[in-house]
Design an enzyme around this catalytic site. Structure first.
Site, PDB file in Angstrom:
ATOM      1  N   PHE A 132       0.873  -1.161   0.163  1.00  0.00           N
ATOM      2  CA  PHE A 132      -0.289  -0.097   0.130  1.00  0.00           C
ATOM      3  C   PHE A 132       0.839   1.345   0.241  1.00  0.00           C
ATOM      4  CE2 PHE A 132      -2.653  -3.410   1.631  1.00  0.00           C
ATOM      5  CZ  PHE A 132      -3.898  -2.996   1.001  1.00  0.00           C
ATOM      6  N   ASP A 133       0.697   2.124  -1.039  1.00  0.00           N
ATOM      7  CA  ASP A 133       1.438   3.387  -1.225  1.00  0.00           C
ATOM      8  C   ASP A 133       0.845   4.371  -0.658  1.00  0.00           C
ATOM      9  OD1 ASP A 133       3.531   1.870  -2.720  1.00  0.00           O
ATOM     10  OD2 ASP A 133       2.657   2.349  -4.543  1.00  0.00           O
ATOM     11  N   CYS A 134       1.119   4.981   0.248  1.00  0.00           N
ATOM     12  CA  CYS A 134       0.462   5.889   1.075  1.00  0.00           C
ATOM     13  C   CYS A 134       1.057   7.509   1.025  1.00  0.00           C
ATOM     14  CB  CYS A 134       0.398   5.693   2.431  1.00  0.00           C
ATOM     15  SG  CYS A 134      -0.157   4.003   2.779  1.00  0.00           S
TER      16      CYS A 134
END
Length: 264
Positions: A132-134
């Site tokens: 998950f790129d946040c």
């Protein structure tokens, strides 16, 4: 037991530095071996992630990427996770055939749960890492999740159904887009948000490490973190990761020790 992880990015022609998901070429596998003694460096880590970040992949570039993976890992004896461009079970199988112990899915975690199920059926849930790129939402302390190399907004992180995600993977990787490659430290506000999710699966964090103190800060703030990763080539190749590891052990963190003779 915690894990120290090194992450490498490859765009089909070269290994790259990543800064806020913008790429800069640095060299091939031979360059890593010759200039930074990568085979020796790998003795200081518990796992290696190799991510295919090619945004317009050709079959020739895929072949070259796989040859670079085989070359780099021929004398590396830690678990290997390969990710990027996995849109069907055939690509996942190709990565496993070329040395992967696990595969990392990012965009497909949002678009294709059936692909996740298929990988679990064929290779086991422990073989799949969900990424998950946040990125911090503007004018708030909330975070949004992105796909497609950080280009497509998915939704706020707190709207992700992590209960269903955890059923389909062995562990979860969170990457800070804001801190990626800047060497200023892990995004501790993001860490606080992740802690509030109270996830059961092992959690890996990456994005921002620039010196040994940053690893210590993360472990101190989030004792339940399972894996700590960096992709900072120039700061943490050579003997630096040995020093990071020993520093963490000396401060009582739950990292396995290593053979000091490997430093030389």
């Amino acid at each position: 037991m915690k894990r120290l992880i090194f992450t490498l990015y490859h765009d089909g022609t070269s290994f790259c530095l990543s800064r806020n998901f913008n790429l800069q070429h640095v060299g091939n596998s031979q360059w890593l071996k010759n200039n930074y003694g990568f085979s020796n460096t790998s003795s200081a880590i518990d796992e290696l992630f190799i991510l295919n970040v090619n945004r317009k992949e050709t079959s020739t570039q895929l072949d070259f990427f796989l040859s670079e993976v085989r070359s780099l890992t021929s004398d590396v004896f830690v678990p290997i996770t390969i990710g990027g461009q996995i849109r069907d079970i055939n690509r996942a199988s190709l990565y496993f055939k070329n040395g992967a112990d696990k595969v990392l899915l990012n965009s497909s975690c949002h678009y294709d749960k059936e692909l996740m199920r298929s990988i679990c059926r064929h290779y086991g849930r422990q073989s799949l890492v969900s990424g998950f790129d946040c990125k911090k939402a503007s004018a708030s302390f909330d975070y949004n999740v992105y796909a497609n190399n950080g280009e497509k907004l998915i939704c706020p992180i707190k709207q992700i159904d992590f209960a269903s995600v955890q059923e389909l993977c062995g562990e979860i990787l969170f990457q800070s887009i804001d801190n990626d490659g800047n060497g200023s430290g892990y995004d501790m506000n993001l860490v606080s948000v992740i802690k509030e999710l109270e996830l059961d699966n092992p959690v890996i964090l990456t994005g921002g490490a620039g010196k040994p103190e940053h690893f210590v800060e993360l472990c101190s703030s989030y004792p339940m973190v399972s894996g700590i990763s960096t992709g900072n080539l120039f700061n943490f190749l050579g003997g630096a990761l040995f020093k990071v590891r020993q520093n963490l052990i000396d401060l009582g963190n739950d990292f396995p020790s290593f053979n000091h003779s490997q430093i030389y």
